[in-house]
Design an enzyme around this catalytic site. Structure first.
Site, mmCIF file in Angstrom:
data_model
loop_
_atom_site.group_PDB
_atom_site.id
_atom_site.type_symbol
_atom_site.label_atom_id
_atom_site.label_comp_id
_atom_site.label_asym_id
_atom_site.label_seq_id
_atom_site.Cartn_x
_atom_site.Cartn_y
_atom_site.Cartn_z
ATOM 1 C CD GLN A 126 -2.934 -1.071 2.009
ATOM 2 O OE1 GLN A 126 -2.707 -0.301 3.120
ATOM 3 N NE2 GLN A 126 -4.269 -1.681 1.907
ATOM 4 C CG ASP A 129 -1.604 1.690 -4.709
ATOM 5 O OD1 ASP A 129 -1.444 1.544 -6.045
ATOM 6 O OD2 ASP A 129 -2.926 1.147 -4.561
#
Length: 367
Positions: A126, A129
């Site tokens: 994440q 990302d």
């Protein structure tokens, strides 16, 4: 280890792979950072700011590309790939299938190349990302483009000349870009509704103050990683008919639907555009992968039956300051993940590295 940041050369690209503050953090982590002069200028990051952060400005692209690891936004051109030092590494954002010649050249130079477009949708990835961070920019800017193009106010206004009704905005696709478009349109005072084949996003849409339009899908519409999947032919026919009715009442439609690795699904047919009100505006954020509107053309504004259809490309580059900030944080997180003690550590048991590595040891791994 030396990290190189060349100036982006793709047309209309204003972002830079590293901002001064992030470059400074990498320097403090023990890495050497060189930045081609003028690399951050279009994003309002001057050479002096990089120097103050501990990075070293260099005069030519060749000096940046001669680094141990090169960080870019856009994929390298064939000429840029040839500038990479043999055995070095490169990190950028691209789809290997669309850059076959450059990928082949990188393999020929035995460059270990990574594409952040291929990051797996897992918790550990994440912070890296870039697709989500840049989609946030695109969703926000799409609403601003619509606000400029439409002939009406977004909010309801009570004036001496009477009450003016708010704009009705319909967002198709409730991924990162779609959710940001919903939030931005709501902040501007519009009445917003949204549609997505994934029923799981209903709560997110409603939490932003928008109405979720529900249609009986009757099949699994969500693939691994939370992405939408391609619908059956019959379900897609029903979807088109459903959306043709919804767009009739909309003043502005923003489309964001995408299917990873495939052409964007058509959601608004030419006939559906014909049923829309004159003065309506469509902003097709999926136009670079084929478009959600049948009439959208990449990089061009199309007018049909009084409806204006915008096909903007590379919207993140139009907000280069914040887009670069987010990109730099993402790419530095990736860089620190794949390096250890000042060296690139290639470990294909690691899912992040395995999925993002495009070329290694002279071979093309993803095409």
């Amino acid at each position: 280890m030396r990290i190189g940041v060349p100036k982006e050369t793709a047309a209309n690209e204003r972002r830079v792979a590293l901002t001064p503050d992030v470059a400074g953090r990498l320097v403090k982590a023990g890495l050497s950072v060189v930045v081609e002069r003028g690399a951050g200028e279009a994003a309002s990051f001057g050479d002096d700011a990089y120097g103050a952060a501990g990075a070293t400005p260099v005069a030519t692209a060749a000096e940046a590309f001669g680094s141990d690891i090169v960080l870019k936004v856009q994929p390298p051109s064939v000429q840029e790939a040839r500038l990479c030092r043999e055995g070095s590494a490169l990190v950028a954002l691209f789809q290997p299938a669309a850059e076959r010649e450059s990928v082949s050249q990188l393999a020929a130079r035995r460059v270990t190349a990574f594409s952040l477009a291929l990051l797996p949708r897992i918790t550990r990835a994440q912070p890296m990302d870039v697709l989500s961070s840049q989609a946030t920019v695109a969703g926000y800017k799409a609403v601003l483009l619509a606000a400029v193009a439409t002939g009406r106010f977004f909010p309801m206004l009570v004036t001496a000349a009477g009450t003016l009704t708010p704009a009705r905005v319909l967002v198709l696709g409730a991924g990162v870009a779609g959710l940001q478009a919903i939030a931005t349109a709501r902040r501007l005072g519009a009445v917003v509704s949204a549609f997505d084949v994934r029923a799981a996003v209903k709560e997110q849409v409603e939490s932003l103050g928008a109405k979720f339009l529900e249609m009986q899908i009757g099949e699994q519409a969500e693939a691994a990683g939370g992405y939408a999947k391609q619908l059956s032919e019959e379900t897609h026919r029903r979807e088109l008919a459903f959306l043709a009715q919804q767009v009739k009442d909309a003043d502005i439609v923003i489309t964001t639907a995408a299917i990873p690795g495939k052409r964007a699904p058509i959601l608004i047919t030419a006939d559906a555009v014909g049923g829309m009100k004159p003065g309506s505006v469509i902003v097709d954020l999926a136009v670079e992968t084929g478009g959600n509107c049948e009439l959208a053309v990449a990089g061009t504004d199309v007018s049909r039956n009084g409806v204006l259809i915008l096909g903007p490309v590379n919207l993140p580059s139009t907000l280069p300051y914040h887009a670069s900030q987010m990109y730099a944080r993402n790419i530095s997180s990736f860089l620190l993940h794949v390096t250890r003690d000042g060296k690139l550590v290639v470990d294909f048991d690691d899912e992040i590295m395995r999925e993002t590595c495009v070329t290694y040891a002279g071979e093309v791994r993803k095409s």
